[in-house]
Design a protein around this motif. Structure first.
Motif, PDB file in Angstrom:
ATOM      1  N   TYR A 148       0.808  -1.221   0.000  1.00 46.48           N
ATOM      2  CA  TYR A 148       0.000   0.000   0.000  1.00 46.48           C
ATOM      3  C   TYR A 148       0.841   1.271   0.000  1.00 46.48           C
ATOM      4  O   TYR A 148       0.447   2.277  -0.612  1.00 46.48           O
ATOM      5  CB  TYR A 148      -0.954  -0.003   1.193  1.00 46.48           C
ATOM      6  N   GLU A 149       1.964   1.260   0.666  1.00 49.80           N
ATOM      7  CA  GLU A 149       2.770   2.470   0.778  1.00 49.80           C
ATOM      8  C   GLU A 149       3.729   2.652  -0.398  1.00 49.80           C
ATOM      9  O   GLU A 149       4.051   3.786  -0.755  1.00 49.80           O
ATOM     10  CB  GLU A 149       3.568   2.465   2.093  1.00 49.80           C
ATOM     11  N   GLN A 150       4.167   1.558  -1.007  1.00 49.07           N
ATOM     12  CA  GLN A 150       5.151   1.665  -2.089  1.00 49.07           C
ATOM     13  C   GLN A 150       4.563   1.308  -3.453  1.00 49.07           C
ATOM     14  O   GLN A 150       4.554   2.134  -4.361  1.00 49.07           O
ATOM     15  CB  GLN A 150       6.350   0.759  -1.787  1.00 49.07           C
ATOM     16  N   ASP A 151       4.051   0.092  -3.583  1.00 48.53           N
ATOM     17  CA  ASP A 151       3.603  -0.383  -4.894  1.00 48.53           C
ATOM     18  C   ASP A 151       2.385   0.389  -5.406  1.00 48.53           C
ATOM     19  O   ASP A 151       2.335   0.764  -6.583  1.00 48.53           O
ATOM     20  CB  ASP A 151       3.297  -1.887  -4.835  1.00 48.53           C
ATOM     21  N   TYR A 152       1.419   0.624  -4.537  1.00 48.65           N
ATOM     22  CA  TYR A 152       0.230   1.355  -4.962  1.00 48.65           C
ATOM     23  C   TYR A 152       0.596   2.772  -5.380  1.00 48.65           C
ATOM     24  O   TYR A 152       0.080   3.315  -6.362  1.00 48.65           O
ATOM     25  CB  TYR A 152      -0.794   1.395  -3.827  1.00 48.65           C
ATOM     26  N   SER A 153       1.466   3.389  -4.608  1.00 50.13           N
ATOM     27  CA  SER A 153       1.890   4.750  -4.914  1.00 50.13           C
ATOM     28  C   SER A 153       2.607   4.803  -6.263  1.00 50.13           C
ATOM     29  O   SER A 153       2.391   5.724  -7.061  1.00 50.13           O
ATOM     30  CB  SER A 153       2.810   5.264  -3.802  1.00 50.13           C
ATOM     31  N   PHE A 154       3.454   3.819  -6.530  1.00 52.73           N
ATOM     32  CA  PHE A 154       4.195   3.786  -7.792  1.00 52.73           C
ATOM     33  C   PHE A 154       3.252   3.614  -8.987  1.00 52.73           C
ATOM     34  O   PHE A 154       3.398   4.285 -10.019  1.00 52.73           O
ATOM     35  CB  PHE A 154       5.223   2.659  -7.760  1.00 52.73           C
ATOM     36  N   ILE A 155       2.268   2.721  -8.850  1.00 55.18           N
ATOM     37  CA  ILE A 155       1.315   2.500  -9.942  1.00 55.18           C
ATOM     38  C   ILE A 155       0.524   3.771 -10.228  1.00 55.18           C
ATOM     39  O   ILE A 155       0.307   4.134 -11.397  1.00 55.18           O
ATOM     40  CB  ILE A 155       0.358   1.333  -9.591  1.00 55.18           C
ATOM     41  N   ARG A 156       0.079   4.452  -9.180  1.00 58.75           N
ATOM     42  CA  ARG A 156      -0.690   5.694  -9.372  1.00 58.75           C
ATOM     43  C   ARG A 156       0.157   6.738 -10.096  1.00 58.75           C
ATOM     44  O   ARG A 156      -0.315   7.410 -11.025  1.00 58.75           O
ATOM     45  CB  ARG A 156      -1.166   6.237  -8.020  1.00 58.75           C
ATOM     46  N   LYS A 157       1.394   6.895  -9.675  1.00 54.42           N
ATOM     47  CA  LYS A 157       2.274   7.872 -10.325  1.00 54.42           C
ATOM     48  C   LYS A 157       2.551   7.475 -11.774  1.00 54.42           C
ATOM     49  O   LYS A 157       2.615   8.333 -12.666  1.00 54.42           O
ATOM     50  CB  LYS A 157       3.579   7.993  -9.551  1.00 54.42           C
ATOM     51  N   LEU A 158       2.725   6.192 -12.011  1.00 57.38           N
ATOM     52  CA  LEU A 158       3.009   5.701 -13.346  1.00 57.38           C
ATOM     53  C   LEU A 158       1.863   6.010 -14.301  1.00 57.38           C
ATOM     54  O   LEU A 158       2.079   6.413 -15.453  1.00 57.38           O
ATOM     55  CB  LEU A 158       3.264   4.189 -13.297  1.00 57.38           C
ATOM     56  N   GLU A 159       0.633   5.836 -13.837  1.00 53.86           N
ATOM     57  CA  GLU A 159      -0.542   6.049 -14.682  1.00 53.86           C
ATOM     58  C   GLU A 159      -0.935   7.519 -14.803  1.00 53.86           C
ATOM     59  O   GLU A 159      -1.396   7.969 -15.853  1.00 53.86           O
ATOM     60  CB  GLU A 159      -1.746   5.260 -14.143  1.00 53.86           C
ATOM     61  N   GLU A 160      -0.761   8.284 -13.738  1.00 49.59           N
ATOM     62  CA  GLU A 160      -1.363   9.610 -13.693  1.00 49.59           C
ATOM     63  C   GLU A 160      -0.371  10.773 -13.670  1.00 49.59           C
ATOM     64  O   GLU A 160      -0.747  11.910 -13.987  1.00 49.59           O
ATOM     65  CB  GLU A 160      -2.280   9.713 -12.466  1.00 49.59           C
ATOM     66  N   GLN A 161       0.884  10.514 -13.282  1.00 45.16           N
ATOM     67  CA  GLN A 161       1.808  11.630 -13.110  1.00 45.16           C
ATOM     68  C   GLN A 161       3.061  11.546 -13.975  1.00 45.16           C
ATOM     69  O   GLN A 161       3.799  12.528 -14.081  1.00 45.16           O
ATOM     70  CB  GLN A 161       2.216  11.729 -11.629  1.00 45.16           C
ATOM     71  N   ASP A 162       3.308  10.405 -14.571  1.00 45.80           N
ATOM     72  CA  ASP A 162       4.506  10.248 -15.391  1.00 45.80           C
ATOM     73  C   ASP A 162       4.304  10.968 -16.731  1.00 45.80           C
ATOM     74  O   ASP A 162       3.416  10.607 -17.501  1.00 45.80           O
ATOM     75  CB  ASP A 162       4.780   8.765 -15.634  1.00 45.80           C
ATOM     76  N   PRO A 163       5.102  11.993 -17.033  1.00 43.22           N
ATOM     77  CA  PRO A 163       4.927  12.738 -18.292  1.00 43.22           C
ATOM     78  C   PRO A 163       5.020  11.851 -19.525  1.00 43.22           C
ATOM     79  O   PRO A 163       4.334  12.084 -20.527  1.00 43.22           O
ATOM     80  CB  PRO A 163       6.074  13.759 -18.256  1.00 43.22           C
ATOM     81  N   GLU A 164       5.861  10.823 -19.476  1.00 42.69           N
ATOM     82  CA  GLU A 164       6.022   9.955 -20.639  1.00 42.69           C
ATOM     83  C   GLU A 164       4.767   9.142 -20.928  1.00 42.69           C
ATOM     84  O   GLU A 164       4.534   8.725 -22.063  1.00 42.69           O
ATOM     85  CB  GLU A 164       7.222   9.012 -20.431  1.00 42.69           C
ATOM     86  N   GLY A 165       3.968   8.910 -19.888  1.00 46.03           N
ATOM     87  CA  GLY A 165       2.753   8.128 -20.074  1.00 46.03           C
ATOM     88  C   GLY A 165       1.549   8.957 -20.469  1.00 46.03           C
ATOM     89  O   GLY A 165       0.457   8.422 -20.656  1.00 46.03           O
ATOM     90  N   ASN A 166       1.745  10.261 -20.646  1.00 47.26           N
ATOM     91  CA  ASN A 166       0.637  11.135 -21.054  1.00 47.26           C
ATOM     92  C   ASN A 166       0.555  11.127 -22.580  1.00 47.26           C
ATOM     93  O   ASN A 166       0.951  12.086 -23.259  1.00 47.26           O
ATOM     94  CB  ASN A 166       0.871  12.553 -20.525  1.00 47.26           C
ATOM     95  N   PHE A 167       0.036  10.041 -23.122  1.00 46.99           N
ATOM     96  CA  PHE A 167       0.027   9.836 -24.566  1.00 46.99           C
ATOM     97  C   PHE A 167      -0.799  10.888 -25.305  1.00 46.99           C
ATOM     98  O   PHE A 167      -0.428  11.322 -26.396  1.00 46.99           O
ATOM     99  CB  PHE A 167      -0.496   8.436 -24.897  1.00 46.99           C
ATOM    100  N   TYR A 168      -1.922  11.275 -24.716  1.00 49.41           N
ATOM    101  CA  TYR A 168      -2.817  12.209 -25.407  1.00 49.41           C
ATOM    102  C   TYR A 168      -2.132  13.558 -25.618  1.00 49.41           C
ATOM    103  O   TYR A 168      -2.082  14.075 -26.741  1.00 49.41           O
ATOM    104  CB  TYR A 168      -4.107  12.395 -24.602  1.00 49.41           C
ATOM    105  N   ASP A 169      -1.601  14.139 -24.540  1.00 43.05           N
ATOM    106  CA  ASP A 169      -0.963  15.452 -24.660  1.00 43.05           C
ATOM    107  C   ASP A 169       0.299  15.394 -25.514  1.00 43.05           C
ATOM    108  O   ASP A 169       0.633  16.350 -26.222  1.00 43.05           O
ATOM    109  CB  ASP A 169      -0.607  16.005 -23.277  1.00 43.05           C
TER     110      ASP A 169
END
Length: 251
Positions: A148-169
């Protein structure tokens, strides 16, 4: 002589009175101590039973949350796989290979689509409010905290905050500039097909292919991360089930 012996017996009896009193007092103290110990044991048993009940309920709550998270994880993984298919479809279009033109609507939607990670952390938040030490099994407690403290946080950042994963923009506008003039719409304004070939310049083709390569690479990385994350969630579920059974037996 008889009165003399009676007097001796009486004297001995009087001399034993303090010893009898001490024995009686010790007996009383022992009984009181035993009573206190029994009361403490019962209190500890009740307290442990109460804690076991709470631990079991929280473990059930965490399990329910993990079940919901698995649905979201698998849905996101399926969608990223479709995104990879969209990359291949667009790659074929930009390299003038034959594609199903009526599939453009489907892949047009998924090519640059991003996703959020919906995480049910209510069980873990309940555990934190009660105290993490409520989980008596050390390895299970550490596994829960890490997820909950590490893996969940990493997945959320990967999907929502990683600039490289912002395919639309990052890619939608430029790719669409080459695709939209060739789209065919029905009477309701829905994408129906696409007129091919796209006839892009060599420079623009390479630029679009580089975008597609980058999206493919990023989605592959996300999928690999999700696969490892999925294994951890399933492992935690299995371990909770084992410990929950033991906790229930203690209740």
């Amino acid at each position: 002589m008889i009165p003399f012996f009676r007097k001796i017996r009486k004297t001995l009896a009087d001399d034993n009175k303090p010893i009898k009193y001490i024995r009686y007092a010790i007996g009383e103290i022992v009984l009181v101590v035993i009573g206190i110990l029994i009361a403490l044991q019962i209190n500890n048993w009740n307290q442990n039973r109460k804690e076991n009940n709470i631990e079991n309920k929280i473990l059930v709550e965490i399990l329910n949350g993990l079940n919901e998270d698995l649905i979201d994880i698998r849905a996101n993984m399926r969608s990223h796989r479709v995104g990879l298919k969209a990359c291949r479809y667009y790659h074929d279009m930009f390299t003038n290979k034959q594609v199903q033109t009526d599939s453009i609507q489907y892949y047009y939607k998924y090519l640059t689509m991003g996703y959020i990670s919906i995480q049910n952390k209510s069980g873990y938040e309940s555990l934190k409010s009660r105290g993490l030490e409520l989980i008596k099994n050390d390895s299970l407690r550490i596994e829960i905290i890490k997820l909950y403290e590490q893996d969940y946080s990493f997945i959320r950042k990967l999907e929502e905050q990683d600039p490289e994963g912002n395919f639309y923009d990052n890619y939608y506008k430029e790719i669409n500039n080459h695709v939209s003039p060739h789209l065919i719409f029905d009477r309701n304004g829905e994408i129906e097909s696409i007129q091919l070939p796209l006839n892009v310049t060599d420079a623009n083709q390479k630029k679009m292919l580089s975008y597609l390569w980058k999206m493919k690479d990023d989605r592959t990385f996300i999928l690999n991360t999700y696969s490892k994350f999925l294994e951890k969630v399933l492992s935690l579920q299995s371990n909770i089930e084992k410990i929950k059974t033991k906790v229930k037996q203690r209740v």
